[in-house]
Design a protein around this motif. Structure first.
Motif, PDB file in Angstrom:
ATOM      1  N   UNK A   1      -3.121   1.294  -3.730  1.00  0.00           N
ATOM      2  CA  UNK A   1      -2.417   0.005  -3.768  1.00  0.00           C
ATOM      3  C   UNK A   1      -1.440   0.042  -4.936  1.00  0.00           C
ATOM      4  N   UNK A   2      -0.190  -0.280  -4.677  1.00  0.00           N
ATOM      5  CA  UNK A   2       0.834  -0.202  -5.720  1.00  0.00           C
ATOM      6  C   UNK A   2       0.643  -1.303  -6.763  1.00  0.00           C
ATOM      7  N   UNK A   3       1.190  -1.060  -7.938  1.00  0.00           N
ATOM      8  CA  UNK A   3       1.282  -2.074  -8.984  1.00  0.00           C
ATOM      9  C   UNK A   3       2.742  -2.484  -9.148  1.00  0.00           C
ATOM     10  N   UNK A   4       3.003  -3.764  -9.407  1.00  0.00           N
ATOM     11  CA  UNK A   4       4.386  -4.173  -9.701  1.00  0.00           C
ATOM     12  C   UNK A   4       4.827  -3.571 -11.030  1.00  0.00           C
ATOM     13  N   UNK A   5       6.117  -3.484 -11.231  1.00  0.00           N
ATOM     14  CA  UNK A   5       6.661  -2.812 -12.417  1.00  0.00           C
ATOM     15  C   UNK A   5       6.101  -3.394 -13.709  1.00  0.00           C
TER      16      UNK A   5
ATOM     17  N   UNK B   1     -11.747  17.587  -8.339  1.00  0.00           N
ATOM     18  CA  UNK B   1     -11.991  17.668  -9.783  1.00  0.00           C
ATOM     19  C   UNK B   1     -10.902  16.944 -10.571  1.00  0.00           C
ATOM     20  N   UNK B   2     -11.095  16.828 -11.869  1.00  0.00           N
ATOM     21  CA  UNK B   2     -10.234  15.985 -12.707  1.00  0.00           C
ATOM     22  C   UNK B   2      -8.742  16.151 -12.411  1.00  0.00           C
ATOM     23  N   UNK B   3      -8.070  15.004 -12.289  1.00  0.00           N
ATOM     24  CA  UNK B   3      -6.638  14.957 -12.027  1.00  0.00           C
ATOM     25  C   UNK B   3      -6.103  13.611 -12.530  1.00  0.00           C
ATOM     26  N   UNK B   4      -4.831  13.537 -12.894  1.00  0.00           N
ATOM     27  CA  UNK B   4      -4.292  12.315 -13.497  1.00  0.00           C
ATOM     28  C   UNK B   4      -3.696  11.354 -12.473  1.00  0.00           C
ATOM     29  N   UNK B   5      -3.586  10.086 -12.885  1.00  0.00           N
ATOM     30  CA  UNK B   5      -2.862   9.061 -12.127  1.00  0.00           C
ATOM     31  C   UNK B   5      -2.142   8.140 -13.100  1.00  0.00           C
ATOM     32  N   UNK B   6      -1.030   7.586 -12.645  1.00  0.00           N
ATOM     33  CA  UNK B   6      -0.333   6.519 -13.378  1.00  0.00           C
ATOM     34  C   UNK B   6       0.400   5.632 -12.391  1.00  0.00           C
ATOM     35  N   UNK B   7       0.356   4.310 -12.632  1.00  0.00           N
ATOM     36  CA  UNK B   7       1.258   3.382 -11.971  1.00  0.00           C
ATOM     37  C   UNK B   7       0.773   2.715 -10.713  1.00  0.00           C
ATOM     38  N   UNK B   8      -0.512   2.894 -10.337  1.00  0.00           N
ATOM     39  CA  UNK B   8      -1.009   2.278  -9.107  1.00  0.00           C
ATOM     40  C   UNK B   8      -2.521   2.149  -9.203  1.00  0.00           C
ATOM     41  N   UNK B   9      -3.159   1.740  -8.099  1.00  0.00           N
ATOM     42  CA  UNK B   9      -4.602   1.579  -8.066  1.00  0.00           C
ATOM     43  C   UNK B   9      -5.197   2.405  -6.933  1.00  0.00           C
TER      44      UNK B   9
ATOM     45  N   UNK C   1       0.838  -1.196   0.000  1.00  0.00           N
ATOM     46  CA  UNK C   1       0.000   0.000   0.000  1.00  0.00           C
ATOM     47  C   UNK C   1       0.874   1.248   0.000  1.00  0.00           C
ATOM     48  N   UNK C   2       0.319   2.319  -0.556  1.00  0.00           N
ATOM     49  CA  UNK C   2       1.055   3.563  -0.719  1.00  0.00           C
ATOM     50  C   UNK C   2       0.461   4.733   0.051  1.00  0.00           C
ATOM     51  N   UNK C   3      -0.845   4.658   0.335  1.00  0.00           N
ATOM     52  CA  UNK C   3      -1.563   5.848   0.785  1.00  0.00           C
ATOM     53  C   UNK C   3      -2.866   5.390   1.423  1.00  0.00           C
ATOM     54  N   UNK C   4      -3.260   6.056   2.508  1.00  0.00           N
ATOM     55  CA  UNK C   4      -4.530   5.742   3.155  1.00  0.00           C
ATOM     56  C   UNK C   4      -5.037   6.993   3.863  1.00  0.00           C
TER      57      UNK C   4
ATOM     58  N   UNK D   1      -9.734  -0.069  10.408  1.00  0.00           N
ATOM     59  CA  UNK D   1      -9.449  -0.518   9.054  1.00  0.00           C
ATOM     60  C   UNK D   1      -8.225  -1.416   9.122  1.00  0.00           C
ATOM     61  N   UNK D   2      -8.293  -2.578   8.497  1.00  0.00           N
ATOM     62  CA  UNK D   2      -7.129  -3.461   8.411  1.00  0.00           C
ATOM     63  C   UNK D   2      -6.697  -3.570   6.956  1.00  0.00           C
ATOM     64  N   UNK D   3      -5.418  -3.273   6.710  1.00  0.00           N
ATOM     65  CA  UNK D   3      -4.814  -3.433   5.386  1.00  0.00           C
ATOM     66  C   UNK D   3      -3.722  -4.486   5.469  1.00  0.00           C
ATOM     67  N   UNK D   4      -3.726  -5.419   4.535  1.00  0.00           N
ATOM     68  CA  UNK D   4      -2.766  -6.520   4.571  1.00  0.00           C
ATOM     69  C   UNK D   4      -2.369  -6.931   3.153  1.00  0.00           C
ATOM     70  N   UNK D   5      -1.138  -7.351   3.001  1.00  0.00           N
ATOM     71  CA  UNK D   5      -0.706  -7.900   1.725  1.00  0.00           C
ATOM     72  C   UNK D   5       0.777  -8.219   1.728  1.00  0.00           C
ATOM     73  N   UNK D   6       1.160  -9.123   0.840  1.00  0.00           N
ATOM     74  CA  UNK D   6       2.580  -9.388   0.652  1.00  0.00           C
ATOM     75  C   UNK D   6       3.215  -8.181  -0.021  1.00  0.00           C
ATOM     76  N   UNK D   7       4.397  -7.799   0.410  1.00  0.00           N
ATOM     77  CA  UNK D   7       5.046  -6.633  -0.199  1.00  0.00           C
ATOM     78  C   UNK D   7       5.498  -6.917  -1.624  1.00  0.00           C
TER      79      UNK D   7
END
Length: 348
Positions: A133-137, A65-73, A18-21, A274-280
């Motif tokens: 949530x990050x995306x792998x490369x 309002x409208x804003x861009x994103x790339x590389x994650x979820x 995870x990157x942000x919450x 809130x519980x956040x979990x995952x393999x890095x």
């Protein structure tokens, strides 16, 4: 408990993947007309934690309002209130009251998230979590995609005494048999990565055991967002403070949570986590604003690509796109509209 710190205003600390919450809680008033606008005007950057509600980057309607994103979820998990979504692919939605929206930005998408005043007969309070949530490369440049989990399709566990409950926004826990599918290129799509997003509630006298992670070497974070002053017991440690906590906990053992029977508070007698979990993912993270890649060179390329292409442009009539006040919850994907009574999930 491996570590504990006080919740801060704005984004909270997270662990890979995870990157942000952020926990949003705004007491928006009832609408006075069909414009769905607030009585005050935004200054473009209103995040005042002492105010009853915030405008964020909105002008007349609160939101982003409208804003861009790339590389994650982005995962937007709602508890109450309404969010209007629109994006550069022409997809759109109105969701809330327990719905979950999951968006893969991939190679680039522009979207907006607005909080219109849809109710005239009652306040338009909102509570939800915004999670990145990050995306792998290998998946950072995939095509964008979008999924909606309607509230009635989100599994919920309730203890026998009804004093503990878990809303399983995502993950294979508490017998959920969760059939909601995240977008296809998500890190969460591989069960081996054991991604879980859980909303936990304890009433006085409530007790809950969160099973240990199914996968080894998972990161697990627990955010105490409501009832921090009630003396909740987390893995043998009593937490009682005026502000919430973010805890890093050992995912290799069961996690016991309990709330005494005789709690009292002028605010509320309910505890929420809130519980956040995952393999890095365990890859380098380069982040600048709305872009998350692996190197600074890739970040520079993201800015150049956005300046050149606008990630497809903005097809909507206004930057802070909202839908008619009387329109119900819906998801529009590739020109096809679904509602809570229709398809539960929209995939790429």
């Amino acid at each position: 408990i491996l570590s504990s710190r006080a919740l801060t205003q704005g984004p909270q600390p997270t662990q890979d993947p995870f990157l942000f919450c952020v926990y949003h809680k705004d007491h928006y008033p009832a609408a006075t007309d069909e414009t769905m606008e607030l009585p005050q005007r935004g200054n473009g950057h209103d995040f005042d934690p002492t105010a009853p509600y915030r405008m964020y980057h909105g002008d007349k309607i609160a939101g982003f309002p409208q804003h861009p994103h790339r590389g994650f979820e982005t995962i937007t998990a709602t508890i109450e209130g309404i969010v209007d979504h629109a994006d550069s692919l022409g997809n759109a939605g109105r969701y809330g009251e327990g719905d979950v929206q999951w968006m893969t930005s991939g190679k680039g998408v522009v979207h907006g998230e607005m909080f219109p005043l849809v109710h005239t007969d009652r306040p338009n309070h909102t509570r939800f979590f915004q999670i990145w949530l990050n995306l792998p490369s290998k998946n950072k440049m995939v095509d964008p995609s979008f999924a909606m989990f309607w509230a009635n399709d989100v599994p919920k566990y309730v203890s026998g005494d009804e004093k503990a409950s878990v809303t399983v926004w995502f993950g294979d826990y508490f017998g959920s048999k969760n059939k909601n599918k995240c977008p296809p290129d998500s890190w969460a799509g591989d069960p081996a990565n054991d991604v879980a997003v859980l909303h936990i509630t304890l009433q006085p006298g409530g007790r809950l055991v969160v099973p240990k992670a199914k996968a080894s070497k998972c990161n697990r974070s627990l955010y105490l967002v409501e009832g921090s002053n009630l003396g909740v017991n987390v893995a043998g440690t009593v937490l009682k403070d005026r502000v919430g906590r973010v805890l890093e906990v050992d995912s290799s053992v069961d996690l016991e949570l309990s709330l005494p029977e005789n709690v009292s508070s002028s605010d509320s007698d309910v505890v929420e986590f809130l519980l956040l979990q995952g393999k890095p993912i365990e890859e380098p993270v380069a982040q600048h604003g709305p872009f998350v890649m692996n190197t600074q060179q890739e970040i520079m390329m993201a800015f150049m690509d956005y300046q050149k292409t606008q990630f497809g442009g903005w097809p909507w009539e206004r930057d802070d796109m909202v839908f008619p006040q009387n329109k119900g919850r819906f998801a529009l994907l590739n020109g096809k509209e679904t509602t809570p009574g229709g398809s539960a999930t929209c995939n790429k």
